[in-house]
Design an enzyme around this catalytic site. Structure first.
Site, short mmCIF file in Angstrom:
data_model
loop_
_atom_site.label_atom_id
_atom_site.label_comp_id
_atom_site.label_asym_id
_atom_site.label_seq_id
_atom_site.Cartn_x
_atom_site.Cartn_y
_atom_site.Cartn_z
N ASP A 79 -13.31 16.10 76.54
CA ASP A 79 -13.59 15.95 75.11
C ASP A 79 -14.09 17.30 74.57
OD1 ASP A 79 -13.71 14.29 72.83
OD2 ASP A 79 -15.89 14.16 73.03
N ASP A 85 -8.58 15.88 70.08
CA ASP A 85 -9.54 16.67 70.84
C ASP A 85 -9.98 15.99 72.12
OD1 ASP A 85 -10.94 14.62 69.67
OD2 ASP A 85 -12.73 15.82 69.33
N GLU A 86 -9.20 15.04 72.61
CA GLU A 86 -9.60 14.43 73.87
C GLU A 86 -8.42 13.88 74.65
OE1 GLU A 86 -11.83 10.73 73.69
OE2 GLU A 86 -11.54 10.71 71.54
#
Length: 358
Positions: A9, A108-109
DNA sequence: TCTGGGGTCCTAGGACCC
DNA sequence: TCTGGGGTCCTAGGACCC
């Protein structure tokens, strides 16, 4: 060798991307949201850690953030293209790690599946790879399934690594609120509390029949398992297949006439259709969402008699649904969602019932 | 104090069929 | 007068995530 799930993350991803291309913003409270104008109707997408120190966080109205922010705070507009390109660099750096399976679950992960006896080493290698390729920092959760890996990441932030497995689950999570579980929001927390279930351990010890009676056969069983940190462990690198596309707009000034509503619906429906067309799949269902002033949301849907690739038909359907709106009330927001037919052999892997993209 | 925009999945209840 | 049971489809709404 054992199987591990890693959850990667990015730390304050959007704000970090902005600082990366504007180094003078390093150390400054940066707030990204809407068009960057804190007087408009919009919310914070991401606040830098410096801004968070003032109580500013994701989802907060920009107007509220402006009140809390110090004088030197900088408000920036959301720049989707920049984040998408940074995201692609991050994912490609991770995909290049030896022996990993990559499942992207957001900008974003992602999850990494890996067979190893040293998952910490893989986690550190992932952080180095991302930093070298992009200049961005991330945190990594290590777990024996997706639920534990995902929750572990929060304990690793920022820039850290944390491991959560069957062994330490109750020691770490047992006394925490059910709200700390992935997929338990304020409503579910409240419904659980009404049955005397406030902590993770109490959820694990709860009667399964009670939970299925309260939440239904699937969610009841899911929540019960969640109390023990149970979840799927299969990381799937199959490309993402979108089920639907939607477009919605909040109006700076509420709409008051049918003409305004029709014009907005046509445009939104057209864009939503175009997004589906870009995926090359026909539309099977159309929804219209309306938010009346001040804040009451309604949705209406219609299934088409047959899948269509006709743009005009989708727009007409949205307009027909729009004709049922309450004309006496001001419209604050409109949205159109177009659901697509499922492609042959579409995603058939085990999914968590956590809403959202997973 | 004021609440975005993009998504996914689950459930309840009614219609309808056999 | 009493009126099954199971299955599927559809609508509407709810909840959550990033």
């Amino acid at each position: 060798m054992a199987s591990w799930v890693l959850h990667v993350d990015m730390d304050q991803f959007i704000a970090a991307v902005e600082v990366l291309r504007r180094p003078e913003l390093a150390g400054v409270p940066v707030i990204v949201g809407g068009r960057g104008d804190p007087t408009e109707r919009a919310v914070v997408s991401t606040a830098s850690y410096e801004a968070r120190a003032f109580g500013i966080g994701s989802g907060m109205p920009l107007k509220v953030a402006a009140r809390k922010a110090p004088e030197d705070a900088v408000f920036l507009p959301v720049d989707h293209a920049a984040y998408e390109s940074a995201s692609a660099e991050v994912m490609s750096a991770l995909r290049a790690l030896p022996g990993v399976v990559l499942e992207i679950i957001g900008w974003d992960e992602c999850f990494l599946g890996v067979e190893t006896d040293d998952p910490d080493a893989v986690a550190r290698a992932a952080q180095v790879a991302v930093l070298d390729a992009t200049g961005l920092h991330c945190s990594v959760g290590i777990g024996d399934n997706k639920v534990r890996a995902k929750i572990a990441t929060g304990f690793g932030k920022p820039r850290g690594v944390f491991r959560l497995t069957e062994e330490n689950w109750f020691a770490v999570m047992g006394d925490r609120s059910t709200r700390d579980l992935w997929g338990v929001g304020p409503k579910v927390q409240k419904r659980l509390a009404a049955h005397g279930i406030a902590t993770v351990r109490e959820l694990a010890d709860a009667d399964r029949e009670l939970l299925t009676a309260e939440f239904g056969p699937r969610m009841g069983v899911w929540y019960h398992g969640l109390g023990s940190g149970v979840g799927p462990a299969t990381v799937d690198d199959a490309p993402w297949v979108a089920r639907s596309h939607s477009r919605e707009t909040t109006f700076a000034h509420n709409l008051t006439t049918s003409e305004q509503v029709e014009a907005a619906l046509s445009e939104l429906a057209g864009h939503a259709f175009d997004d589906c067309a870009a995926d090359g799949r026909p539309v099977v269902r159309v929804h219209v969402k309306v938010r009346y002033a001040p804040f009451e949301t309604r949705t209406f849907g219609r299934t088409l008699s047959r899948p269509t690739t006709d743009r005009g038909e989708v727009i007409e359907t949205a307009l027909a649904l729009g004709a049922t709106l309450d004309r006496q009330r001001e419209v604050r927001l409109l949205g159109v969602r177009a659901e697509m037919s499922v492609p042959e052999g579409g995603a058939a892997t085990e999914r968590t019932p956590v809403r959202g993209r997973i």
